[in-house]
Design an enzyme around this catalytic site. Structure first.
Site, PDB file in Angstrom:
ATOM      1  N   LYS A   1     -86.307 -76.096 -43.923  1.00 15.70           N
ATOM      2  CA  LYS A   1     -86.166 -77.045 -45.022  1.00 15.70           C
ATOM      3  C   LYS A   1     -86.814 -78.386 -44.693  1.00 15.70           C
ATOM      4  CE  LYS A   1     -82.080 -77.206 -47.053  1.00 15.70           C
ATOM      5  NZ  LYS A   1     -81.778 -77.021 -48.471  1.00 15.70           N
TER       6      LYS A   1
ATOM      7  N   ARG B   1     -77.647 -81.738 -45.622  1.00 15.84           N
ATOM      8  CA  ARG B   1     -77.790 -80.272 -45.676  1.00 15.84           C
ATOM      9  C   ARG B   1     -78.264 -79.722 -44.345  1.00 15.84           C
ATOM     10  NH1 ARG B   1     -79.210 -79.019 -51.567  1.00 15.84           N
ATOM     11  NH2 ARG B   1     -79.594 -81.078 -52.394  1.00 15.84           N
TER      12      ARG B   1
ATOM     13  N   GLY C   1     -76.598 -69.781 -47.734  1.00 16.94           N
ATOM     14  CA  GLY C   1     -75.159 -69.902 -47.908  1.00 16.94           C
ATOM     15  C   GLY C   1     -74.353 -69.849 -46.627  1.00 16.94           C
TER      16      GLY C   1
ATOM     17  N   MET D   1     -74.461 -71.900 -43.950  1.00 13.05           N
ATOM     18  CA  MET D   1     -74.056 -73.159 -43.331  1.00 13.05           C
ATOM     19  C   MET D   1     -73.754 -74.199 -44.387  1.00 13.05           C
ATOM     20  SD  MET D   1     -76.308 -73.198 -39.937  1.00 13.05           S
ATOM     21  CE  MET D   1     -77.748 -72.979 -40.879  1.00 13.05           C
TER      22      MET D   1
ATOM     23  N   ARG E   1     -89.556 -72.896 -49.905  1.00 14.72           N
ATOM     24  CA  ARG E   1     -89.663 -72.013 -48.739  1.00 14.72           C
ATOM     25  C   ARG E   1     -90.252 -70.703 -49.221  1.00 14.72           C
ATOM     26  NH1 ARG E   1     -83.134 -71.402 -48.432  1.00 14.72           N
ATOM     27  NH2 ARG E   1     -82.907 -70.083 -50.242  1.00 14.72           N
TER      28      ARG E   1
ATOM     29  N   HIS F   1     -75.031 -66.338 -54.550  1.00 18.54           N
ATOM     30  CA  HIS F   1     -74.959 -65.909 -53.153  1.00 18.54           C
ATOM     31  C   HIS F   1     -75.084 -64.393 -53.047  1.00 18.54           C
ATOM     32  CE1 HIS F   1     -72.669 -64.424 -49.673  1.00 18.54           C
ATOM     33  NE2 HIS F   1     -73.369 -65.350 -49.057  1.00 18.54           N
TER      34      HIS F   1
ATOM     35  N   ARG G   1     -85.936 -31.018 -31.346  1.00 16.55           N
ATOM     36  CA  ARG G   1     -84.785 -30.745 -30.469  1.00 16.55           C
ATOM     37  C   ARG G   1     -84.279 -29.343 -30.794  1.00 16.55           C
ATOM     38  NH1 ARG G   1     -83.590 -36.596 -31.968  1.00 16.55           N
ATOM     39  NH2 ARG G   1     -83.165 -37.711 -30.035  1.00 16.55           N
TER      40      ARG G   1
ATOM     41  N   ARG H   1     -89.133 -29.290 -27.544  1.00 19.53           N
ATOM     42  CA  ARG H   1     -88.365 -29.477 -26.311  1.00 19.53           C
ATOM     43  C   ARG H   1     -87.451 -28.287 -26.080  1.00 19.53           C
ATOM     44  NH1 ARG H   1     -84.326 -34.349 -25.996  1.00 19.53           N
ATOM     45  NH2 ARG H   1     -83.028 -32.988 -27.274  1.00 19.53           N
TER      46      ARG H   1
ATOM     47  N   GLU I   1     -86.954 -39.560 -18.713  1.00 21.71           N
ATOM     48  CA  GLU I   1     -85.646 -40.004 -19.199  1.00 21.71           C
ATOM     49  C   GLU I   1     -84.765 -40.524 -18.078  1.00 21.71           C
ATOM     50  OE1 GLU I   1     -84.059 -37.235 -22.560  1.00 21.71           O
ATOM     51  OE2 GLU I   1     -84.914 -35.961 -21.015  1.00 21.71           O
TER      52      GLU I   1
ATOM     53  N   SER J   1     -93.362 -37.832 -22.468  1.00 24.54           N
ATOM     54  CA  SER J   1     -92.772 -38.429 -23.664  1.00 24.54           C
ATOM     55  C   SER J   1     -91.553 -39.216 -23.194  1.00 24.54           C
ATOM     56  CB  SER J   1     -92.375 -37.343 -24.655  1.00 24.54           C
ATOM     57  OG  SER J   1     -91.760 -37.951 -25.772  1.00 24.54           O
TER      58      SER J   1
ATOM     59  N   GLY K   1     -88.199 -40.537 -23.238  1.00 21.15           N
ATOM     60  CA  GLY K   1     -86.910 -40.344 -23.909  1.00 21.15           C
ATOM     61  C   GLY K   1     -86.083 -41.583 -23.628  1.00 21.15           C
TER      62      GLY K   1
ATOM     63  N   ASN L   1     -83.729 -42.979 -25.118  1.00 20.47           N
ATOM     64  CA  ASN L   1     -82.270 -42.979 -25.305  1.00 20.47           C
ATOM     65  C   ASN L   1     -81.605 -42.734 -23.957  1.00 20.47           C
ATOM     66  OD1 ASN L   1     -82.840 -43.111 -28.034  1.00 20.47           O
ATOM     67  ND2 ASN L   1     -82.723 -40.892 -28.300  1.00 20.47           N
ATOM     68  N   ASP L   2     -82.007 -41.630 -23.319  1.00 19.65           N
ATOM     69  CA  ASP L   2     -81.423 -41.345 -22.014  1.00 19.65           C
ATOM     70  C   ASP L   2     -81.907 -42.337 -20.955  1.00 19.65           C
ATOM     71  OD1 ASP L   2     -79.544 -39.184 -21.996  1.00 19.65           O
ATOM     72  OD2 ASP L   2     -81.159 -37.910 -22.731  1.00 19.65           O
TER      73      ASP L   2
ATOM     74  N   CYS M   1     -90.269 -40.884 -27.789  1.00 17.17           N
ATOM     75  CA  CYS M   1     -89.534 -40.129 -28.808  1.00 17.17           C
ATOM     76  C   CYS M   1     -88.070 -40.535 -28.884  1.00 17.17           C
ATOM     77  CB  CYS M   1     -89.665 -38.632 -28.571  1.00 17.17           C
ATOM     78  SG  CYS M   1     -88.904 -38.093 -27.043  1.00 17.17           S
TER      79      CYS M   1
ATOM     80  N   TYR N   1     -98.913 -42.508 -28.797  1.00 21.57           N
ATOM     81  CA  TYR N   1     -98.217 -42.344 -30.071  1.00 21.57           C
ATOM     82  C   TYR N   1     -96.760 -42.770 -29.957  1.00 21.57           C
ATOM     83  CZ  TYR N   1     -96.014 -38.147 -28.148  1.00 21.57           C
ATOM     84  OH  TYR N   1     -95.287 -37.295 -27.363  1.00 21.57           O
TER      85      TYR N   1
HETATM   86  C1  PEP Z   1     -84.006 -39.443 -25.417  1.00 19.79           C
HETATM   87  O1  PEP Z   1     -83.214 -39.293 -24.513  1.00 19.79           O
HETATM   88  O2  PEP Z   1     -84.552 -40.529 -25.681  1.00 19.79           O
HETATM   89  C2  PEP Z   1     -84.328 -38.322 -26.310  1.00 19.79           C
HETATM   90  C3  PEP Z   1     -85.245 -38.449 -27.247  1.00 19.79           C
HETATM   91  O3  PEP Z   1     -83.596 -37.197 -26.186  1.00 19.79           O
HETATM   92  P1  PEP Z   1     -82.127 -37.027 -26.768  1.00 19.79           P
HETATM   93  O4  PEP Z   1     -81.855 -38.174 -27.664  1.00 19.79           O
HETATM   94  O5  PEP Z   1     -82.107 -35.725 -27.477  1.00 19.79           O
HETATM   95  O6  PEP Z   1     -81.292 -37.040 -25.543  1.00 19.79           O
HETATM   96 MG    MG Z   2     -82.672 -37.321 -23.913  1.00 19.02          MG
END
Ligand code: PEP
Ligand code: MG
Length: 887
Positions: A28, A98, A107, A109, A354, A470, A576, A632, A760, A779, A781, A783-784, A846, A866
């Site tokens: 602002k 303000r 809204g 603050m 803005r 709001h 999977r 996989r 992983e 690839s 992984g 998540n793990d 992935c 990728y």
């Molecule tokens: C991961 O671990 O990132 C993964 C893609 O395998 P999953 O989520 O099936 O364990």
């Molecule tokens: Mg995994």
């Protein structure tokens, strides 16, 4: 002037680069300075930089002498320009105070208007304005707002006193109140303050000012601001700036007004001025949704069939000037602007501009149109659309052919379709949604305290409020469908019931909203798939031209694969296979296999699964013809497939001829204390090679069949999960190659394929150089890899991670957005070491992070080939990959 207080308007110098930097003066403040610099009518004022807020919140206590001196000097600038003195009993200067953070937090603050009024200055204002009613109306507004925001009193106390005063008089609208009525109400308001606080409402205008500044700083850490920041990934250490500005008055009678406007339609992106205004009102009246505002343009009023005159008709001169400002601002900022203005006795003043919040649909149209108009180039257009916002467009909308039981029609405040059960407050919305219910939040009007409920809801319906209330602004920002200002909605919170139009309903009943036309319907209405052509198609095509990384999908059904291809997926990054085992017809064979006593028992069960897996792969390969498909092999711990409860054990016992006790004993043997770190991933393939053999056979038989039938085979990439050592991969790669050779010999057909692994585990990342000797691709992984690097369970972390984010331990949930510093380092190391061994190793990601724009930007930096994301995230990933490449 010190370097944390900046003046604007009048003869202030606007050449200071720091002043135009949003990180210093907030959105602002920076834009007010900019507007003043390009010659627009901006009331004079000053901005206190965000640094002061950060310092204040960290150190607390009093304001420094330097700051006080700088504010005093800046106040003189306002006094000089406005030709009025702050606190002058004869002709007082009033100011607004303000907040203004780096990015807008609508809204969230606090704001105080009409500051500088007291028992003496109110008389001065009455005399100089020649309108005592206006002066006393302003004073009562000020007391109410200041008491709420600065003194911490419940604004309900004041609302109630006002309602009673109106009732006594038989009035319906505030505008019916006369001067004496406001005077009497001011006396009551002051009595409320004395009673609640044990001291009088502050009369010293300087004390008022510093109180307001302090309140704005404090509001940065209010609960609602924190929730908003968490939902929008705004760091807690930015702080807010404070803008103090000479008041201009939209409530000085019939030639005065206040309004908000967008230079184009923020819901659709159409090139039409869009906004609302209220005659004889102050800014908060429009935004708070207390009076339903009027249209800006005649066309909009006529389209809505509304009676009260539009601004274009009621104030043609001020409107014409406003339109000029719109054009100037769009050319200057090269973007759609969201503006606040006030008309004081016919004179237009700009209070804010803005870049306007917009729906995804509007974002696309604006970006594409502005390239066409020559305002921006293609790259700017790509960079301007928030990839996550695309999500809104990819979901189904209401089927226009489906029957609709319309109860009422309100304002189409935020587009999209939503069905769910009615909830009447934000906490209930959150609770019900946590137990998996889809809910529609229905309120008289929403306030910033409702933000968690709005987030939890599928859609929002309000009885009051306009298109810029709001509810509307926040819903659009969140991508939640919203219908606001719906007539004929009355809510009884005591009985938890409501009436919409002619229908009596209760909390828990199902409602459908159409945010595109404002319809509110009973029950559930059928939906249709989204339209992917038009502006969406154009922008995506531009994005594809500018990205380097490929985008694949995580999918394991032909339907998901088809959808992902429609969304532009260029292959499967993760299939999977265990998801195929859960199918009702297969789970029995899987259970037989797991619970068999020996290898021959397992093989017998696997023989039953083979044709089913082969058929699955065949369908998928047909959809993905010509594209790479990473399949996989089985990953999760076997006990995940075990029967639950006696009935399932009995059913299995009957089918297999094995006793229930026997089966239960075997199941008990499979129990693991920490299955995520247990017998899963490639460890299954090592110990029960027959499982991976069956899966490899199914893959190769299917791919040969597709190649022979259609001549268009995909490229199978067989992926081994959870590898920690080169030797694991060496053994399992041998297994896959052996089966491939067998199948090719049997079928008299040979196809290309790759064998690779997931990265992983931290050890795998560190040993990537060695592992790459056995792997044609990696690839990630993530998540793990996140779970194992942080030692935080991906399944249990939700309970504490939100607090970790609140307290700044993580900037974002590391399972949603990659922990670049830690986990990212392992990705980088593995990529580098893998490439050192095998120059052409294919690298991809992935984990869930493959659909997160910030993580995708990191993947671009590391040079991955990728990213792979769930089907609905494929377009997000395409755009994010293009943005990453352009940045
Ligand atoms: C991961 O671990 O990132 C993964 C893609 O395998 P999953 O989520 O099936 O364990
Ligand atoms: Mg995994």
């Amino acid at each position: 002037m010190n370097d944390t207080v900046f003046t604007f308007g009048g003869d202030a110098s606007h050449s200071n680069a720091r002043q135009k930097d949003k990180t210093v003066t907030g959105g602002k403040g920076a834009n007010l300075a900019e507007m003043a610099a390009i010659g627009l009518p901006v009331p004079p004022g000053f901005t206190i930089a965000t640094d002061e807020c950060v310092r204040y919140l960290k150190e607390g206590g009093d304001f420094s002498d330097e700051l006080q001196a700088a504010v005093a000097k800046a106040l003189q600038h306002i006094e000089k320009t406005a030709e009025k003195q702050f606190g002058d009993a004869a002709d007082p200067l009033l100011v607004s105070v303000r907040s203004g953070a780096r990015v807008s937090m609508p809204g969230m603050m606090d704001t105080v208007l009409n500051l500088g009024l007291n028992d003496e200055t109110v008389e001065g204002l009455a005399a100089t304005s020649g309108d005592p009613r206006f002066a006393w109306d302003s004073y009562r507004r000020f007391i109410q707002m200041y008491s709420d925001v600065v003194l911490g009193l419940d604004h309900g106390l004041f609302e109630e006193a006002l309602e009673i005063a109106k009732e006594d008089k038989g009035f319906y609208n505030d505008t019916e109140m006369e001067c004496e009525d406001w005077q009497a109400l001011v006396a009551q308001y002051k009595a409320i303050v004395r009673e609640e606080l044990g001291e009088s409402f502050p009369q010293d205008v300087h004390r008022q000012l510093w109180g307001a500044i302090r309140a704005v700083f404090d509001s940065w850490d209010s609960e609602r601001a924190k929730v908003y920041r968490r939902l929008n990934d705004i760091p807690g250490d930015w702080g807010t700036a404070v803008n103090v500005q000479a008041m201009v008055f939209g409530n000085m009678g019939e030639t005065s007004a206040t309004g908000v406007a967008f230079t184009r339609d923020p819901a659709t992106g159409e090139r039409a001025y869009y906004g609302e205004y209220l005659i004889n009102a102050q800014g908060e009246d429009v935004v708070a949704g207390i009076r339903t505002p009027q249209y800006l343009t005649r066309a909009a009023r006529e389209a809505a069939g509304a009676k009260p005159l539009s601004m274009e008709e009621a104030m043609p001169d001020a409107y014409a000037e406003l339109v000029q400002v719109f054009e100037l601002l769009e050319r200057h900022y090269r973007d759609m602007q969201d503006i606040e203005f006030t008309v004081e006795r016919g004179k237009l003043w700009m209070l804010q501009t803005r870049s306007g919040k917009r729906t995804a649909k509007a974002a696309l149209k604006l970006a594409v149109d502005m390239v066409g108009e020559g305002l921006i180039d293609e790259k700017t257009a790509i960079l301007r659309v928030d990839p996550m916002a695309l999500d809104q467009l990819l979901h189904p909308t209401l089927d226009p052919e489906a029957p609709r039981d319309v109860l009422t029609t309100g304002l189409p405040a935020s587009p999209g379709a939503a069905s769910g059960r009615i909830v009447l407050d934000a906490d209930t919305a959150e609770q019900w949604s946590q137990r998996g219910e889809k809910v529609i939040l229905v309120r008289v009007e929403t306030s910033p305290e409702d933000i968690h409920g709005m987030h939890a809801a599928q859609g929002i319906l309000t009885a009051r409020g306009g298109m810029t209330s709001h509810a509307a602004v926040v819903a659009r920002g969140m991508g939640r469908p919203c219908v606001s200002g719906a007539p004929g909605v009355s809510i009884d919170l005591k009985t938890r019931t409501l009436r919409i139009g002619e229908r009596d309903l209760a909390e828990g009943d199902t409602l459908t909203l159409d945010g595109a036309n404002g319809q509110v319907m009973a029950g559930q209405v059928a939906t249709i798939e989204p339209e992917l052509a038009g502006d969406f198609g154009v922008l995506m095509e531009w994005a594809d031209r500018h990205r380097r990384m490929k985008v694949r999908t995580n999918a394991e059904t032909p339907a998901d694969c088809r959808m992902a291809r429609q969304f532009g997926a260029e292959g499967i990054g993760l299939c999977r296979t265990e998801h195929m085992f859960f199918d009702a017809s297969r789970i029995r064979a899987v259970r037989e296999m797991i619970l068999a006593d020996d290898e021959s028992g397992r093989r017998a069960a696997l023989d039953k699964l083979l044709p089913e897996q082969r058929a699955d792969f065949r369908e998928i390969f047909e959809v993905m013809a010509g594209l790479p498909c990473t399949i996989r092999l089985l990953d999760p711990p076997l006990h995940e497939f075990l029967p639950h409860g006696d009935a399932e054990f009995e059913e299995l016992a009957n089918a297999t001829g094995l006793g229930v006790d026997h089966l239960k004993r075997r199941a008990g043997e499979l129990h693991e204390f920490n299955p995520m770190l247990g017998h899963r991933g490639c460890r299954l393939g090592i110990t029960y090679p027959e499982i991976y053999e069956m899966q490899a056979r199914a893959i190769f038989e299917a791919v040969c069949d597709v190649a022979q039938d259609s001549g268009a085979a995909p490229l199978p990439e067989v992926m081994i999960p959870l590898v920690a050592t080169k030797r694991e991969l060496e053994l399992l790669r041998g297994l896959v190659d052996r089966i491939a050779a067998e199948v090719f010999a049997e079928k008299g057909c040979e196809v290309d394929y790759l064998v690779g692994t997931m990265i992983e585990l931290p050890r795998a990342a560190l040993m990537a150089g060695e592992i790459a000797e056995e792997a044609r691709f990696f690839s990630f992984g993530t998540n793990d890899l996140t779970q194992t690097t942080l030692g935080v369970s991906r399944d249990d972390s939700a309970r504490f991670l939100a607090q970790y984010v609140d307290r700044g331990i993580f900037a974002r949930d590391p399972f949603v957005s990659l922990d670049i510093d830690g986990v990212g380092q392992l990705v980088e190391i593995a990529a580098e070491r893998g490439r050192a061994t095998r120059g052409d190793i294919k690298l991809g990601i992935c984990g869930e992070h493959g659909g997160d724009p910030a993580s995708i930007a990191f993947c671009e930096q590391v040079g991955l080939d990728y990213v792979s994301a769930s089907p609905y995230r494929v377009p997000i990933a395409r755009l994010a990959a293009a943005q990453a490449a352009l940045r």
